[in-house]
Design a protein around this motif. Structure first.
Motif, short mmCIF file in Angstrom:
data_model
loop_
_atom_site.label_atom_id
_atom_site.label_comp_id
_atom_site.label_asym_id
_atom_site.label_seq_id
_atom_site.Cartn_x
_atom_site.Cartn_y
_atom_site.Cartn_z
N LEU A 1 9.90 4.95 -8.43
CA LEU A 1 10.43 4.03 -9.21
C LEU A 1 11.92 3.82 -8.35
CD1 LEU A 1 9.15 5.14 -12.68
CD2 LEU A 1 8.06 3.23 -11.40
N ARG A 2 12.89 4.25 -8.41
CA ARG A 2 13.77 3.94 -7.42
C ARG A 2 13.65 3.54 -6.47
NH1 ARG A 2 17.80 2.48 -5.70
NH2 ARG A 2 19.29 3.07 -5.87
N LYS A 3 12.83 3.91 -6.23
CA LYS A 3 13.09 2.71 -3.89
C LYS A 3 11.75 2.23 -4.79
CE LYS A 3 10.70 7.19 -2.95
NZ LYS A 3 9.57 8.75 -1.84
N ILE A 4 10.95 1.91 -5.22
CA ILE A 4 10.51 0.81 -5.71
C ILE A 4 11.21 -0.41 -6.43
CG2 ILE A 4 8.55 -0.61 -7.28
CD1 ILE A 4 6.76 1.55 -7.30
N LEU A 5 12.48 -0.11 -7.17
CA LEU A 5 13.59 -0.38 -7.07
C LEU A 5 14.24 -1.57 -5.85
CD1 LEU A 5 14.86 -2.13 -9.50
CD2 LEU A 5 16.05 -0.38 -10.24
N TYR A 6 14.89 -0.75 -5.12
CA TYR A 6 15.33 -0.63 -4.29
C TYR A 6 14.54 -2.01 -3.44
CZ TYR A 6 17.06 0.17 0.36
OH TYR A 6 18.37 0.01 1.99
N PHE B 1 0.36 -1.45 0.15
CA PHE B 1 0.09 -0.49 -0.10
C PHE B 1 1.17 1.11 -0.14
CE2 PHE B 1 -0.88 2.78 3.29
CZ PHE B 1 -1.66 3.98 2.88
N THR B 2 1.59 0.97 1.23
CA THR B 2 2.88 2.27 0.81
C THR B 2 3.27 2.89 -0.80
OG1 THR B 2 3.18 2.16 3.54
CG2 THR B 2 4.21 3.50 2.31
N LEU C 1 3.89 6.67 -4.80
CA LEU C 1 3.73 6.93 -5.98
C LEU C 1 2.46 7.53 -6.99
CD1 LEU C 1 5.60 5.58 -9.21
CD2 LEU C 1 3.72 3.64 -9.14
N ILE C 2 0.75 7.29 -6.11
CA ILE C 2 0.56 8.02 -6.51
C ILE C 2 0.48 9.46 -6.03
CG2 ILE C 2 -2.12 8.28 -7.12
CD1 ILE C 2 -2.15 5.17 -6.67
#
Length: 248
Positions: A137-142, A88-89, A94-95
């Protein structure tokens, strides 16, 4: 300043107080609405799928795992809850990324900080959308590079007993990175430098992220967890991280 876990909890509590201030309330509205919609959707999905996941990982048959089912049920329930919250976070942030960045700017101004020219205008928000999304997106990859191995542990007998606790520790750290990005990103700090600064205050950062996790588990208050965390991370930045160099 000391690397004090209690300070991390205090930053979130101050963030929770700040979002109710008259000058800041209107900047909380959009993140709050996004929070409610995404959280409600994911919780509904999680509740509907929980029994299927339990049957898959802890089958109710004659295997030895079935005898541990009653003992491990609360741990797996907590783990699923944490997975839902962190998913959820990621989605909600992202949104809401451009609006969270704007909220962080306004909190910093309220705290006596300096803002960029045109900060807070619609034009500036539109200009910030692509950089904010790239940062998310960079944090999502991490997150994925570390979360996937942890999730695999849930499928390995014996190791799946410790997996929820490892997930909890990683989640607390990730949330400090997630929300710390908003005030630091407003000052054009790249992810690498943000990460180094947080590592210098690791215990404070993990306590902050852990307290965000707990707030997300409290009914009603969980809806304001995201804006409170953004405001709290901004206080963290101003009082602890801003004066900390990025060198590890």
């Amino acid at each position: 300043m000391a690397n004090n876990p209690l300070s991390g909890v205090g930053y979130l509590l101050r963030g929770l107080s700040l979002i109710s201030k008259p000058g800041l309330r209107r900047f909380v509205l959009i993140p709050l609405l996004i929070n409610i919609l995404v959280f409600s959707l994911l919780v509904g999905i999680g509740i509907s799928q929980f029994d299927l996941l339990m049957d898959h990982f802890l089958p109710a048959d004659d295997s030895w795992l079935s005898y541990l089912r009653w003992l491990l049920w609360p741990i797996f329930a907590l783990a699923l809850l944490l997975i839902i919250f962190y998913t959820f976070t990621v989605i909600a942030n992202l949104i809401a990324a451009p609006f969270n960045g704007l909220l962080a700017e306004k909190v910093e101004l309220y705290l006596g900080g300096r803002l960029q020219e045109e900060s807070g205008s619609i034009k500036q928000v539109m200009k910030d959308i692509l950089p904010a999304l790239f940062s998310e997106l960079r944090k999502i990859l991490y997150f994925l590079l570390r979360a996937i191995p942890l999730l695999i542990l849930f499928a390995i007998p014996v190791l799946n007993i410790v997996a929820p606790f490892l997930w909890l520790a990683f989640g607390a750290w990730f949330l400090s990175i997630e929300y710390g990005d908003y005030p630091m990103g407003n000052h054009s700090l790249l992810f690498k430098d943000q990460h180094k600064r947080l590592k210098k205050a690791r215990f404070t950062a993990m306590a902050f992220g852990g307290s965000v996790t707990l707030l997300m588990m409290v009914p009603i208050l969980n809806f304001v967890a995201m804006p409170a965390a953004v405001a709290g991370a901004t206080v963290f930045w101003k009082e602890r991280l801003e004066s900390t160099g990025g060198d590890a």
